[in-house]
Scaffold this motif. Structure first.
Motif: not given
Lengths: 307, 174
Positions: B63-64, B69-70, B72-78
């Motif tokens: 993910t990181l 990453l910057t 996509v609209a919704s936060q991917p869970v790390v």
């Protein structure tokens, strides 16, 4: 669970699901700090500013390390040595910093509510690093993370918070966070330092430290804040240490796995004796380690994606 | 693909890994969360059955390291990365379920190199569906499935999805 918040001001604003997401995310980030290369590219190109109007070592360094380990650029502004000493208002200072296109402002101020005012007026994310006696959300989160890591849960645990409850933003944030996660919180301290109506936050009040020691799974000590202490609150620091200080003999009645926590800086010999601070029950340095992971999680959640 | 096809593909890929590396000396397997990690476990299990020795297995969360990453609209869970061995000088077999644009693999390569300097990195995927956007190819492929770019390829594995193993191709709902 999707993260939608733009700022982190107070744990009171967060749901249990949001708190759980932060704790879970921090667990992943803790591993990053244990690597040989302690850096991931998640916040490349973002700029994070710390704006501190009160002295701090731990919190500021912890935020700065957290930002750096996520590849963000960091900048530190302290009240002394900036235009604030020339009479500029806090909001003007923050707006000027924001005009240089920063993504997050981490603020600590001696007046309660300053981070909220900034959040209302800024486009950048505002993170409260402690405001007056009101809130210190990242400290409470790292305390909760440490408790969860040690016990595997927070729900159902008994937590005793001991000391100067009146002036403590750490206590207030922990009360909001821990009760929302299902812990039972008891506050204990001199009656002059116990705010009237604190029970309304859903905590028990007990003035007898030995009772609290006996029933608690976690004992959280608060620093006697000499800078906020006018003589009238306490007869003397020595008397405080005698009545509310933790020492070996007192801990004998405690539960076997009791955790002793302290947000630092500790006054050895006042809130606790040196042998307790360095002893088997103390997780004081673990709290500091976990602080970086929690702050990485917060920065990632607030800045990681396009809002 | 059904459960039997998947089992045979994993078994063949395990043999190929052993053949190419002449045994398991210095070989470590790293699976990309979530389904790559499941496949990595299965491959290591199969190798254990063949060779009688354990291969170290790690789990990687990329993910990181995502390049979007910057955006996509919704936060991917790390999730946690668990690599309990030193990757330096090891032969790393990176495992994922579907190889598509190659961007996930790019991120995984960056992540692994942050952990050390492996002797080499090889790539094993259950499905290669084409449409690469980066110069990346797999060393071991379970099955090549030609697809249209707007289709979805779903790999279902018992350990991660609590349903019987299968691979399905879906047309995106417009």
């Amino acid at each position: 669970m999707e993260w939608t918040k733009h700022d982190l001001l107070d744990l009171h604003d967060l749901s249990r699901a949001e708190l759980e997401l932060i704790l879970k995310t921090a667990k992943s980030f803790k591993e990053v700090s244990s690597r040989e290369v302690k850096k991931v590219p998640a916040l490349r190109g973002k700029t994070v500013v710390t704006l501190f109007f009160e002295p701090s070592t731990r919190t500021r360094v912890s935020f700065e390390l957290a930002a750096k380990r996520l590849s963000a650029d960091t900048l530190n502004i302290a009240a002394s040595g900036s235009s604030l000493s020339k009479g500029e208002t806090v909001l003007d200072t923050a707006l000027n910093i924001e005009a240089m296109n920063v993504d997050a402002i981490i603020v600590r101020h001696f007046s309660s509510g300053v981070p909220s005012i900034l959040a209302e007026n800024l486009r950048s994310s505002v993170i409260n690093a402690g405001d007056g006696c009101r809130a210190h959300p990242t400290q409470a989160l790292l305390d909760m993370f440490t408790i969860q890591e040690r016990f595997g849960r927070i729900e159902g645990l008994k937590v005793g918070i001991v000391g100067d409850i009146l002036h403590s933003r750490v206590a207030r944030s922990n009360i909001h966070g821990l009760t929302r996660m299902g812990a039972s919180v008891t506050v204990c301290g001199p009656s002059t330092l116990m705010p009237i109506g604190i029970e309304k936050l859903g905590v028990n009040v007990n003035y007898n430290l030995d009772d609290v020691i006996q029933e608690s799974d976690v004992i959280m000590l608060l620093r006697i804040q000499k800078e906020r202490q006018q003589e009238k609150y306490l007869p003397s620091i020595r008397e405080y240490a005698k009545v509310f200080g933790i020492r070996q003999q007192r801990l004998q009645k405690a539960k076997k796995r009791v955790l002793i926590m302290h947000p630092g800086p500790t006054n050895r010999g006042v809130e606790l004796t040196a042998d307790i601070a360095d002893g088997e029950h103390s997780v004081i340095l673990e709290q500091v380690t976990n602080g970086v992971a929690i702050r990485m999680a917060i920065l990632y959640l607030l800045l990681g994606t396009k809002k | 693909m059904d459960a039997d096809n998947i089992r045979r593909a994993v078994s063949r890929m395990s043999h190929e890994i052993l053949e190419k590396n002449k045994g398991i000396g210095n070989v470590c397997i790293i699976g990309i969360r979530t389904r790559g990690a499941v496949l990595a476990d299965r491959i290591s299990q199969t190798i254990k059955e063949i060779e009688g020795k354990e291969v170290p297995v790690g789990i990687l969360d990329i993910t990181l390291y995502r390049d979007d990453l910057t955006m996509v609209a919704s936060q991917p869970v790390v999730h946690e990365t668990l690599i309990n061995f030193d990757v330096t000088d090891k032969k790393i077999v990176l495992v994922d379920d579907v190889l598509f644009t190659g961007r996930t693999i790019r991120a995984a390569l960056d992540a692994i190199i942050d952990f050390g300097r492996p002797a080499n990195i090889q790539l094993a995927v259950l499905i290669d569906r084409g449409h690469r956007e980066l110069p990346i190819r797999a060393d071991y492929v379970g099955k090549n499935i030609p697809t249209f770019i707007d289709q979805n390829v779903h790999v279902v594995l018992e350990e991660s999805d609590q349903k019987e193993d299968k691979v399905v191709i879906e047309n995106k709902i417009v």
